[in-house]
Design a protein around this motif. Structure first.
Motif, short mmCIF file in Angstrom:
data_model
loop_
_atom_site.label_atom_id
_atom_site.label_comp_id
_atom_site.label_asym_id
_atom_site.label_seq_id
_atom_site.Cartn_x
_atom_site.Cartn_y
_atom_site.Cartn_z
N GLY A 50 0.97 -1.40 0.11
CA GLY A 50 -0.11 0.13 -0.27
C GLY A 50 1.03 1.03 0.17
N ASP A 51 2.23 1.58 0.93
CA ASP A 51 2.76 2.42 0.57
C ASP A 51 3.57 2.59 -0.96
N VAL A 52 4.18 1.09 -1.20
CA VAL A 52 4.49 1.32 -2.68
C VAL A 52 2.91 1.95 -3.52
N GLN A 53 1.94 1.52 -3.48
CA GLN A 53 1.04 2.84 -4.55
C GLN A 53 1.56 4.00 -4.03
N ARG A 54 0.67 4.00 -2.52
CA ARG A 54 1.14 5.93 -2.24
C ARG A 54 1.77 6.56 -2.68
N ILE A 55 3.66 5.79 -2.49
CA ILE A 55 4.72 6.91 -2.76
C ILE A 55 4.52 7.59 -4.09
N LEU A 56 3.79 5.75 -5.17
CA LEU A 56 3.89 6.08 -6.67
C LEU A 56 3.24 6.83 -7.59
N GLY A 57 1.71 7.02 -6.62
CA GLY A 57 0.71 7.46 -7.18
C GLY A 57 1.26 9.29 -6.64
N ASN A 58 2.40 9.26 -5.41
CA ASN A 58 2.37 10.78 -5.46
C ASN A 58 3.35 11.18 -6.20
N ARG A 59 4.40 10.41 -7.02
CA ARG A 59 4.91 10.57 -8.38
C ARG A 59 4.20 11.11 -9.51
N LEU A 60 3.18 10.46 -9.65
CA LEU A 60 2.34 10.55 -11.14
C LEU A 60 2.02 11.82 -10.79
N LYS A 61 1.03 12.00 -9.15
CA LYS A 61 0.24 13.46 -9.46
C LYS A 61 1.02 14.35 -10.28
N HIS A 62 2.38 14.29 -9.80
CA HIS A 62 3.32 15.57 -10.24
C HIS A 62 3.90 15.08 -11.47
N LEU A 63 3.86 14.35 -11.88
CA LEU A 63 4.56 14.09 -13.08
C LEU A 63 3.65 14.43 -14.31
N GLU A 64 1.72 14.00 -13.79
CA GLU A 64 0.61 14.70 -15.19
C GLU A 64 0.75 16.28 -14.80
N ALA A 65 1.43 16.43 -13.51
CA ALA A 65 0.84 18.19 -13.43
C ALA A 65 1.92 19.13 -14.40
N SER A 66 2.56 18.27 -14.53
CA SER A 66 3.75 19.06 -15.85
C SER A 66 4.11 18.71 -17.22
N GLU A 67 4.23 19.47 -18.08
CA GLU A 67 4.20 19.85 -19.49
C GLU A 67 5.13 19.33 -19.90
N ALA A 68 6.13 19.27 -19.46
CA ALA A 68 7.45 18.30 -19.93
C ALA A 68 7.28 16.87 -20.67
N THR A 69 7.73 16.69 -21.97
CA THR A 69 7.78 15.80 -22.91
C THR A 69 8.23 14.30 -21.74
N GLU A 70 9.32 14.67 -20.91
CA GLU A 70 10.21 13.45 -20.68
C GLU A 70 9.17 12.96 -19.32
#
Length: 312
Positions: free
Chosen positions: A251-271
């Motif tokens: 569950g902690d793995v999902q939470r951390i990766l979910g946090n990471r995904l939110k930050h990435l999706e808020a970015s417009e950078a291609t990478e």
């Protein structure tokens, strides 16, 4: 004429430390380059040789408590671990091949015996010794001894990796800065990998737990490196028959990766968008693993297995 009242100067001039240091650094750089290249190519034996020599020279040059020596020990231990894993896989393949070969030989002989009995019914085979079986028994002691030697060699490889990495751990845990502590955590993770490969799951839990405590002090709550160690701890708990704790950590793995995904999706950078896409796949794999661990293991029907599978 020599003055007997004046003793000859027999003192030896001490070598200049700067000169000695300058002479050994190219050797260290060469060993490091060759060892790194061998490791990258998967030539574990060559990597072990280069990193082993590098460790010895580094210890002599910088001391047995230096962080440079610890770094070399980690490279040496990592190569030993990879070699042990490779040897373990080869031994498993050999065991599987021998089991399959034994089954095929038995089926072939049963077929040959049946044909001989049907075509030459006047010959009695019941008292006929099975020479292949006798030969196996005669060579059995040698075969068992060889198998034990291979298993002992495999255990020695893992033990050697453990000892080298544990020595690095002792040195690294004394340093308190962030960089050194993160290196210390990586060494603990390698020790955990050794324990997992050796099927010492209780020790793996301790090693990964210790690494997790260190990394939590320095890594953010959206760091994929932190998610990795949570996953390793979860896996160790699962193999150590603590399914509940393993699921909590996943569950902690999902939470951390979910946090990471939110930050990435808020970015417009291609990478960042590319990483977000790959991260979604990782999250899907994690969810699948959680579902697998939640489901009770299905009982194995031994009657449905082939003879070679039953031997395994």
């Amino acid at each position: 004429m020599i003055d007997k009242g004046k003793q000859a100067d027999t003192s030896v001039e001490a070598p200049d430390p700067q000169t000695a240091f300058g002479a050994v650094m190219p050797v260290i750089a060469d060993l490091l380059e060759r060892g790194t290249r061998a490791f990258a190519l998967g030539n574990w034996e060559a990597a072990i040789e280069q990193f082993g020599e590098l460790s010895s020279i580094t210890e002599e040059t910088f001391g047995s408590e230096s962080q440079r020596y610890a770094d070399c020990l980690v490279m040496y231990g990592r190569a030993l671990l990879q070699h042990a894993i490779e040897q373990s896989a080869l031994l498993a393949q050999k065991t599987l091949a021998e089991a399959a070969s034994g089954t095929l030989n038995k089926e072939s002989e049963e077929k040959d015996e049946g044909e001989a009995q049907s075509s030459k019914a006047n010959i009695q085979f019941e008292g006929e010794p099975d020479f292949r079986q006798v030969e196996e028994q005669d060579s059995g002691v040698e075969g068992v001894a060889e198998g034990k030697e291979e298993e002992e060699e495999e255990e020695d490889d893992f033990a050697a990796a453990w000892n080298v990495l544990d020595l690095a751990r002792v040195i690294q845990e004394k340093a308190t800065d962030k960089k050194s502590q993160l290196k210390y955590a990586e060494t603990l993770m390698l020790l955990g990998d050794v324990s997992m490969e050796s099927e010492n799951f209780a020790q793996a839990v301790k090693d990964f737990d210790a690494a997790l405590l260190v990394k939590q002090q320095f890594l953010g709550d959206d760091d994929r490196e932190l998610a990795e160690i949570f996953y390793k701890v979860a896996l160790a708990y699962e193999y150590n028959q603590d399914n509940q704790r393993a699921l909590e950590l996943m569950g902690d793995v999902q939470r951390i990766l979910g946090n990471r995904l939110k930050h990435l999706e808020a970015s417009e950078a291609t990478e960042d968008q590319e990483e977000a896409q790959s991260l979604q796949e990782v999250l899907a794999d994690v969810a699948s693993k959680i579902d697998e661990w939640k489901s009770p293991p299905k009982p194995v029907d031994l009657n449905a297995l082939s003879e070679s599978e039953q031997l395994l």
